[in-house]
Design a protein around this motif. Sequence first.
Motif, PDB file in Angstrom:
ATOM      1  N   ARG A   4       0.538  -1.105   0.274  1.00 32.55           N
ATOM      2  CA  ARG A   4      -0.042  -0.200  -0.126  1.00 32.55           C
ATOM      3  C   ARG A   4       0.961   0.865   0.557  1.00 32.55           C
ATOM      4  O   ARG A   4       0.542   2.472  -0.710  1.00 32.55           O
ATOM      5  CB  ARG A   4      -1.154  -0.374   1.311  1.00 32.55           C
ATOM      6  N   ARG A   5       1.733   1.404   1.109  1.00 34.28           N
ATOM      7  CA  ARG A   5       2.746   2.471   1.092  1.00 34.28           C
ATOM      8  C   ARG A   5       3.835   2.504  -0.377  1.00 34.28           C
ATOM      9  O   ARG A   5       3.651   3.388  -0.904  1.00 34.28           O
ATOM     10  CB  ARG A   5       3.777   2.090   2.075  1.00 34.28           C
ATOM     11  N   ALA A   6       4.177   1.186  -1.026  1.00 39.16           N
ATOM     12  CA  ALA A   6       4.340   1.319  -2.199  1.00 39.16           C
ATOM     13  C   ALA A   6       3.864   1.773  -3.665  1.00 39.16           C
ATOM     14  O   ALA A   6       3.950   2.703  -4.450  1.00 39.16           O
ATOM     15  CB  ALA A   6       5.220   0.197  -3.012  1.00 39.16           C
ATOM     16  N   VAL A   7       2.163   2.583  -3.100  1.00 42.60           N
ATOM     17  CA  VAL A   7       1.294   2.153  -4.086  1.00 42.60           C
ATOM     18  C   VAL A   7       1.354   3.389  -4.205  1.00 42.60           C
ATOM     19  O   VAL A   7       1.203   4.608  -4.940  1.00 42.60           O
ATOM     20  CB  VAL A   7      -0.084   1.854  -3.625  1.00 42.60           C
ATOM     21  N   PHE A   8       1.221   4.125  -2.635  1.00 41.75           N
ATOM     22  CA  PHE A   8       1.254   5.529  -2.355  1.00 41.75           C
ATOM     23  C   PHE A   8       1.973   6.322  -2.967  1.00 41.75           C
ATOM     24  O   PHE A   8       2.022   7.784  -4.024  1.00 41.75           O
ATOM     25  CB  PHE A   8       0.572   5.630  -1.076  1.00 41.75           C
ATOM     26  N   LEU A   9       3.294   5.862  -2.784  1.00 48.34           N
ATOM     27  CA  LEU A   9       4.448   6.564  -3.150  1.00 48.34           C
ATOM     28  C   LEU A   9       4.441   6.802  -4.401  1.00 48.34           C
ATOM     29  O   LEU A   9       4.841   7.483  -5.350  1.00 48.34           O
ATOM     30  CB  LEU A   9       6.070   5.716  -2.424  1.00 48.34           C
ATOM     31  N   MET A  10       4.499   5.566  -5.197  1.00 46.82           N
ATOM     32  CA  MET A  10       4.268   5.752  -7.289  1.00 46.82           C
ATOM     33  C   MET A  10       3.126   6.594  -7.519  1.00 46.82           C
ATOM     34  O   MET A  10       3.182   7.407  -8.222  1.00 46.82           O
ATOM     35  CB  MET A  10       3.448   4.105  -7.622  1.00 46.82           C
ATOM     36  N   VAL A  11       2.088   6.271  -7.137  1.00 49.25           N
ATOM     37  CA  VAL A  11       1.291   8.061  -7.056  1.00 49.25           C
ATOM     38  C   VAL A  11       1.953   9.370  -6.918  1.00 49.25           C
ATOM     39  O   VAL A  11       1.535  10.063  -7.572  1.00 49.25           O
ATOM     40  CB  VAL A  11       0.030   7.542  -6.269  1.00 49.25           C
ATOM     41  N   LEU A  12       2.441   9.446  -5.847  1.00 47.73           N
ATOM     42  CA  LEU A  12       2.937  10.728  -5.575  1.00 47.73           C
ATOM     43  C   LEU A  12       4.438  10.686  -6.849  1.00 47.73           C
ATOM     44  O   LEU A  12       4.450  12.148  -7.192  1.00 47.73           O
ATOM     45  CB  LEU A  12       3.663  10.830  -3.979  1.00 47.73           C
ATOM     46  N   VAL A  13       5.085   9.208  -7.058  1.00 45.91           N
ATOM     47  CA  VAL A  13       5.484   9.973  -8.652  1.00 45.91           C
ATOM     48  C   VAL A  13       5.481  10.343  -9.998  1.00 45.91           C
ATOM     49  O   VAL A  13       5.824  11.858 -10.487  1.00 45.91           O
ATOM     50  CB  VAL A  13       6.817   8.333  -8.263  1.00 45.91           C
ATOM     51  N   THR A  14       3.842  10.147  -9.703  1.00 46.86           N
ATOM     52  CA  THR A  14       4.011  10.403 -11.072  1.00 46.86           C
ATOM     53  C   THR A  14       3.039  11.846 -10.821  1.00 46.86           C
ATOM     54  O   THR A  14       2.994  12.787 -12.593  1.00 46.86           O
ATOM     55  CB  THR A  14       2.042   9.853 -11.644  1.00 46.86           C
ATOM     56  N   LEU A  15       2.587  11.583  -9.715  1.00 45.20           N
ATOM     57  CA  LEU A  15       2.495  13.606  -9.627  1.00 45.20           C
ATOM     58  C   LEU A  15       3.684  14.643  -9.896  1.00 45.20           C
ATOM     59  O   LEU A  15       3.499  15.132 -10.778  1.00 45.20           O
ATOM     60  CB  LEU A  15       2.180  13.665  -7.812  1.00 45.20           C
ATOM     61  N   MET A  16       4.572  13.974  -9.170  1.00 42.17           N
ATOM     62  CA  MET A  16       5.807  14.906  -9.035  1.00 42.17           C
ATOM     63  C   MET A  16       6.800  15.117 -10.801  1.00 42.17           C
ATOM     64  O   MET A  16       7.319  16.002 -11.037  1.00 42.17           O
ATOM     65  CB  MET A  16       7.124  14.004  -8.734  1.00 42.17           C
ATOM     66  N   TRP A  17       6.289  14.347 -11.592  1.00 42.99           N
ATOM     67  CA  TRP A  17       6.423  13.240 -13.062  1.00 42.99           C
ATOM     68  C   TRP A  17       5.400  14.954 -13.847  1.00 42.99           C
ATOM     69  O   TRP A  17       6.261  15.319 -15.025  1.00 42.99           O
ATOM     70  CB  TRP A  17       6.610  12.494 -13.723  1.00 42.99           C
TER      71      TRP A  17
END
Length: 302
Positions: A4-17
């Motif tokens: 769950r934390r990894a998915v949250f961080l991946m969403v955060l990555v796409t926001l930054m991209w």
Amino acid sequence: MTHRRAVFLMVLVTLMWSIAGVVTRHLDSARSFEVTFWRSAFNALALAIGLGWMRGAGLWRGLLRSPWTVWVSGLCWSVMYTAFMVAIMLTTVANVLITMSIAPLVTALFARLFLGHRLPARTWLAIAVAGAGIAWMFGAEASGSQPGAVAGTLVALCVPLAGAVNWTVLQHISHSAQASGEAPQDMLPAVLIGAVLSALVTLPLSWPLQASLHDVSLLAMLGVVQLAIPCLLVVTLTRVLPGPEIALLALLEVVFGVAWAWLGAGEQPGPTALSGGALVLGALVANELVGLRRNRSLGLQG
């Protein structure tokens, strides 16, 4: 790290991209190659500091002794960094992001051609549908009057092509390490090499520099927040999330990026981008969801 934390961080990555498009629309005087130079230079600086803190002096000794695979990967990163920003300055954010979103399918095709991986029928169908969507967008731009739109789409195509080469090299290294029982080659320095190469190549093309202090501050923010931090994060997340799930979550960059450009810069996507993008994203989502469901069912059976 939990899933769950990894998915949250991946969403955060796409926001930054996804912030690159809207930020570049607020630049004063920096254009094309100069935009790329400043972003890549600050990306290289941030990566050098971050990786230097993580690896110490061994980072620089390792770079000098890096095998050809690290340098090929670094060259691919430099093409991706450079082509993306040049394309953003030539055409709309929507066109660039939708064109880039075919990267998972191009990677699958390269894996079939160069690594001998078999592709399921659903992936071949997704490649055909996504290709039709890109062709529809390209044809409409070629017959339209928007200057630079066709060139921007062609430049944007360099990003998924370079990404596919990069991922194919990484897969080859991983498979070779598994076959030999050795530890895989550390490829993280290739990200730094790519940033340095991109900055060095675009510097002479950027002269004379015209960016204002306002422009430099925005591009510094992109180099650190939009590139360096998410690149380091996503490499870590590949140890937790499977490839298809990362590819599916990465498609959020298209949605976020188009929304930012629309809300923050008034760049509303045209009907051609929306219809062609629907074909591309629909094909990608369907392919990745079917793949995830199949992998989970096989895991339950095992």
